[in-house]
Write a protein that holds these residues in place. Structure first.
Motif, short mmCIF file in Angstrom:
data_model
loop_
_atom_site.label_atom_id
_atom_site.label_comp_id
_atom_site.label_asym_id
_atom_site.label_seq_id
_atom_site.Cartn_x
_atom_site.Cartn_y
_atom_site.Cartn_z
N ALA A 54 0.86 -1.18 0.00
CA ALA A 54 0.00 0.00 0.00
C ALA A 54 0.89 1.23 0.00
N GLY A 55 0.53 2.23 -0.78
CA GLY A 55 1.39 3.41 -0.92
C GLY A 55 2.51 3.11 -1.89
N VAL A 56 3.56 2.49 -1.38
CA VAL A 56 4.65 2.01 -2.23
C VAL A 56 4.42 0.53 -2.51
N LEU A 57 4.27 0.18 -3.78
CA LEU A 57 4.09 -1.21 -4.17
C LEU A 57 5.43 -1.76 -4.61
N SER A 58 5.70 -3.02 -4.29
CA SER A 58 7.00 -3.59 -4.63
C SER A 58 6.86 -5.02 -5.12
N GLN A 59 7.90 -5.47 -5.79
CA GLN A 59 7.95 -6.83 -6.30
C GLN A 59 9.41 -7.28 -6.29
N LYS A 60 9.65 -8.51 -5.89
CA LYS A 60 11.01 -9.03 -5.85
C LYS A 60 11.57 -9.17 -7.26
N LEU A 61 12.89 -9.09 -7.34
CA LEU A 61 13.58 -9.24 -8.62
C LEU A 61 13.24 -10.59 -9.24
N ASP A 62 12.83 -10.53 -10.50
CA ASP A 62 12.50 -11.74 -11.25
C ASP A 62 13.15 -11.61 -12.62
N LEU A 63 14.20 -12.38 -12.86
CA LEU A 63 14.95 -12.25 -14.11
C LEU A 63 14.11 -12.60 -15.33
N GLU A 64 13.00 -13.31 -15.12
CA GLU A 64 12.11 -13.61 -16.24
C GLU A 64 11.15 -12.46 -16.50
N ASN A 65 11.16 -11.47 -15.62
CA ASN A 65 10.35 -10.27 -15.79
C ASN A 65 11.28 -9.07 -15.78
N PRO A 66 11.80 -8.65 -16.94
CA PRO A 66 12.82 -7.60 -17.00
C PRO A 66 12.43 -6.30 -16.30
N LEU A 67 11.14 -6.00 -16.22
CA LEU A 67 10.71 -4.75 -15.61
C LEU A 67 11.12 -4.69 -14.14
N THR A 68 11.15 -5.83 -13.45
CA THR A 68 11.49 -5.82 -12.03
C THR A 68 12.96 -5.49 -11.78
N VAL A 69 13.79 -5.54 -12.82
CA VAL A 69 15.20 -5.19 -12.67
C VAL A 69 15.35 -3.69 -12.45
N THR A 70 14.58 -2.90 -13.18
CA THR A 70 14.67 -1.44 -13.08
C THR A 70 13.52 -0.84 -12.28
N VAL A 71 12.39 -1.54 -12.22
CA VAL A 71 11.22 -1.05 -11.49
C VAL A 71 10.81 -2.10 -10.47
N ALA A 72 11.50 -2.10 -9.34
CA ALA A 72 11.15 -3.00 -8.25
C ALA A 72 10.15 -2.36 -7.30
N GLN A 73 10.05 -1.01 -7.37
CA GLN A 73 9.16 -0.27 -6.48
C GLN A 73 8.36 0.74 -7.31
N VAL A 74 7.09 0.90 -6.94
CA VAL A 74 6.18 1.79 -7.66
C VAL A 74 5.41 2.62 -6.64
N GLU A 75 5.41 3.95 -6.83
CA GLU A 75 4.65 4.81 -5.93
C GLU A 75 3.92 5.90 -6.71
N PRO A 76 2.59 5.81 -6.82
CA PRO A 76 1.83 6.93 -7.38
C PRO A 76 1.85 8.10 -6.40
N LYS A 77 2.06 9.32 -6.92
CA LYS A 77 2.07 10.53 -6.08
C LYS A 77 1.21 11.58 -6.77
N GLY A 78 -0.09 11.62 -6.43
CA GLY A 78 -0.98 12.54 -7.13
C GLY A 78 -1.04 12.14 -8.59
N ASP A 79 -0.73 13.08 -9.50
CA ASP A 79 -0.69 12.71 -10.91
C ASP A 79 0.74 12.50 -11.39
N ASP A 80 1.64 12.22 -10.44
CA ASP A 80 3.02 11.84 -10.74
C ASP A 80 3.20 10.34 -10.46
N LEU A 81 4.31 9.81 -10.95
CA LEU A 81 4.69 8.43 -10.66
C LEU A 81 6.17 8.40 -10.33
N VAL A 82 6.51 7.72 -9.23
CA VAL A 82 7.91 7.50 -8.86
C VAL A 82 8.16 6.00 -8.89
N VAL A 83 9.21 5.59 -9.58
CA VAL A 83 9.61 4.18 -9.59
C VAL A 83 11.09 4.10 -9.26
#
Length: 335
Positions: free
Chosen positions: A165-194
């Motif tokens: 909640a707030g900051v969403l996260s996912q463990k590194l998964d080499l079969e999912n390349p996005l988790t290498v650079t985007v392991a954490q996701v945080e919506p901030k109003g109409d911004d996005l921080v990863v």
């Protein structure tokens, strides 16, 4: 190297076959453009509640973007990649071949395969006001400022396997390349921080000192002015900070390079060497700098060296950015 398609809603164009190497967009062609110095002000909608404009110095979009990051991020070698998405969209609508492939500057470090990858977590890169990435993996932070929907991002990220909640996260998964650079996701109003697995997302919109409160960062940002894309590189043996960027002027794309030496007394000598290299020197591939730059001006003032040069028809809109990657910046060993 990656290829992808990008639909730019505001520009009404489609991009294809964009080649990316180490986060730098390689662009074919260089012509046209337009001066954005009179562009109107709009809200970022971000957590800082700041406004933006196309003017220089403290009002530049680059200054705004860097001011949203905690100064502690400069404790290690500072590396930043920035793109004024809104300005680039306007430019691409007028001069597509010159500007369109710079559209994802600032966000491509996180979303290597482009908008389709970003869409898996509900992000719309082309709707942003600007994007900026700070640092290197695994601690890299990316801010996509404006144009994002928090509910859409939260829902899509959870479907993609992110938890929390707030900051969403996912463990590194080499079969999912996005988790290498985007392991954490945080919506901030109409911004996005990863961020990567080692990133500190709380470094965005700090309560205390920001990057632009640091003298060396402020000096380089003021020197760069109203660039629409930029790279800031870490220090070297005799340089505190270096920044390169691309401006839009009536003649087309203009390259800017700003160097803050560790000793202000060295600025004049560096300026002389840079000017000589641009006039008489060659790049690592043997091609002369004069093939890519014209109307060159190099000055040293206030302890900072500033180079401006119009890109020739042989150059690319991001030639100066590419030179950071190939270590071809004139008369600057290590860069």
């Amino acid at each position: 190297m990656y290829a992808y398609d990008l639909d730019m809603n505001r520009a009404g164009i489609s991009l294809s076959a964009v080649c990316v190497i180490s986060g730098l967009l390689l662009v074919a062609g260089c012509s046209g453009g337009g001066d954005l110095s009179t562009r109107g002000t709009s809200n970022t909608g971000g957590g800082s509640g700041a406004t933006r404009s196309g003017s220089t110095a403290d009002n530049s979009t680059l200054h705004l973007a860097l001011s949203r990051f905690d100064s502690s991020l400069a404790a290690k070698d500072l590396f930043a990649s920035f793109g004024d998405t809104a300005a680039l969209s306007v430019l691409a609508a007028k001069e597509t071949e010159t500007w369109k492939l710079l559209a994802l500057s600032g966000s491509i470090d996180a979303f290597a395969t482009g908008p389709k990858q970003a869409a898996t977590i509900g992000a719309d890169l082309s709707a942003a006001e600007y994007s900026i990435s700070i640092g290197q993996p695994p601690g890299r932070l990316t801010l996509v400022a404006g144009g994002q929907d928090a509910d859409t991002i939260t829902s899509a990220a959870k479907k993609a396997g992110y938890e929390g909640a707030g900051v969403l996260s996912q463990k590194l998964d080499l079969e999912n390349p996005l988790t290498v650079t985007v392991a954490q996701v945080e919506p901030k109003g109409d911004d996005l921080v990863v961020g990567g697995p080692g990133a500190k997302l709380e470094s965005v919109d700090p309560d205390g000192e920001s990057l632009t409160d640091l003298d060396e960062v402020a000096a380089v940002v003021e020197c760069l002015g109203d660039v629409v894309a930029a790279q800031i590189a870490p220090n070297s043996e005799n340089i505190d900070l270096l920044g390169v960027g691309v401006r839009s002027v009536d003649r087309g794309a203009q390259s800017v390079m700003c160097v803050k030496p560790k000793s202000p007394a060295e600025a004049k000598g560096i300026a002389t060497d840079v000017a000589d290299a641009l006039k008489n020197g060659t790049m690592s591939n043997g091609q002369p700098y004069t093939k890519f730059f014209e109307n060159v001006d190099v000055v040293a003032a206030g302890g900072v060296v500033k180079m401006t040069a119009d890109n020739t028809a042989n150059g690319q809109a991001n030639t100066i950015l590419q030179m950071v990657l190939s270590r071809d910046l004139p008369a600057l060993p290590g860069y």
